[in-house]
Scaffold this active site. Sequence first.
Site, PDB file in Angstrom:
ATOM      1  N   ASP A  73       0.814  -1.207   0.000  1.00  0.00           N
ATOM      2  CA  ASP A  73       0.000   0.000   0.000  1.00  0.00           C
ATOM      3  C   ASP A  73       0.852   1.263   0.000  1.00  0.00           C
ATOM      4  O   ASP A  73       2.051   1.238   0.311  1.00  0.00           O
ATOM      5  CB  ASP A  73      -0.956   0.015   1.190  1.00  0.00           C
ATOM      6  CG  ASP A  73      -0.235  -0.003   2.535  1.00  0.00           C
ATOM      7  OD1 ASP A  73       0.778  -0.714   2.646  1.00  0.00           O
ATOM      8  OD2 ASP A  73      -0.687   0.687   3.476  1.00  0.00           O
ATOM      9  N   GLU A 131      -0.090  -1.033   5.717  1.00  0.00           N
ATOM     10  CA  GLU A 131       1.006  -0.610   6.588  1.00  0.00           C
ATOM     11  C   GLU A 131       0.947   0.874   6.883  1.00  0.00           C
ATOM     12  O   GLU A 131       1.418   1.322   7.937  1.00  0.00           O
ATOM     13  CB  GLU A 131       2.347  -0.968   5.934  1.00  0.00           C
ATOM     14  CG  GLU A 131       3.573  -0.809   6.823  1.00  0.00           C
ATOM     15  CD  GLU A 131       4.180   0.592   6.801  1.00  0.00           C
ATOM     16  OE1 GLU A 131       5.035   0.887   7.663  1.00  0.00           O
ATOM     17  OE2 GLU A 131       3.810   1.398   5.915  1.00  0.00           O
ATOM     18  N   HIS A 334       6.121   9.727   1.570  1.00  0.00           N
ATOM     19  CA  HIS A 334       4.892  10.469   1.868  1.00  0.00           C
ATOM     20  C   HIS A 334       4.906  11.889   1.307  1.00  0.00           C
ATOM     21  O   HIS A 334       3.993  12.666   1.594  1.00  0.00           O
ATOM     22  CB  HIS A 334       4.601  10.517   3.380  1.00  0.00           C
ATOM     23  CG  HIS A 334       4.493   9.170   4.013  1.00  0.00           C
ATOM     24  ND1 HIS A 334       4.129   9.004   5.335  1.00  0.00           N
ATOM     25  CD2 HIS A 334       4.707   7.926   3.534  1.00  0.00           C
ATOM     26  CE1 HIS A 334       4.119   7.705   5.629  1.00  0.00           C
ATOM     27  NE2 HIS A 334       4.476   7.035   4.549  1.00  0.00           N
TER      28      HIS A 334
END
Length: 357
Positions: A73, A131, A334
């Site tokens: 993910d 996760e 991110h």
Amino acid sequence: MPHLDLTVDPVELTAALVDIPSVSRDEATIATAVEQALRTQAPHLEVVRNGDAVLARTRLGRASRVVLAGHLDTVPINDNLPLRRTGTGEATVLHGCGTVDMKSGDAVMLHLAATVREPRHDLTFVFYDCEEIDAALNGLGRIERELPDWLAGDLAVVCEPSNASIEAGCQGTMRIEIRIEGKRAHTARGWMGRNAIHGAGEVLRRLADYEPRIVDIDGCRYHEGLQAVAIEGGVAGNVVPDSCVVRINHRFAPDRSLEQATDHLREIFDGFDITVVDGAAGALPGLHAPAAGELVAAAGGDVAAKLGWTDVARFAALGMPAVNFGPGDPTLAHTQQEHVRVADITRCARVLRDFLA
């Protein structure tokens, strides 16, 4: 259904994986593509599906087993798909959501799963889900409950981004709250109350004076930390506040248990009531394990401490030494600018192949 060719260069496999969106809780498409590819292109592996996790392993009767793990993910897409490339040759860079965290690591694992058919260790490959969200939903936790034997081994390699260098173990983490009580009053008659925000000054002073511990374990230096991450208080512009909460994050070396870290914070903040919001123990480097030593040698002998918390701690809790080793700069994870160097992917694939084959 997207088709994945596991025999191509891991760089191209990375690109194919990145172009399959797989935000947490929406991993079904990529999990099915991975499952189908392993079943058709890696007949030497036993393959099972568990939710949106895919697991594969050899059964060659080797004296030891290495577990390689990576999550499928990603965080939500941020105008950073489809994948794009810049540069040429070994200087090529792949840009896009998941390039670093952690589809380049998954690509290396998948390529090795299909092409290393006579490894020196038995191998288990774990591609798991969820996760990037609440730890309670992490696919590794579900696998541990439902298929615990699939996580057993002598060494775990979590292919999270580590700048293509080995980062051993990981630090523990804990969040606490300290609540200071006061007494409300009108600010025009402030002496009739007790300002809770002012009362937080002593907590902040102790934080400012804190000297973090630096611990050397197996040649890895762990630098602890204690930081206020939020402070809340106040009622209105003319009211002495009667409550203030300071939120604090503690990162601690893996030679301390969660209980020992809690006792340490209670000692620092003696006189204040602290509430532990959540916490997770770290993982010792475990470099004394033979398989870990082989991996470090294959990587050229360099190894550093992992200063964050990763899923290596889950494997350490099962009694296994565990390391982080994957392509990409973790500080880019991110971010909208997420990207990975081709050279990192190539190095990780080469080192792991040398170690395993």
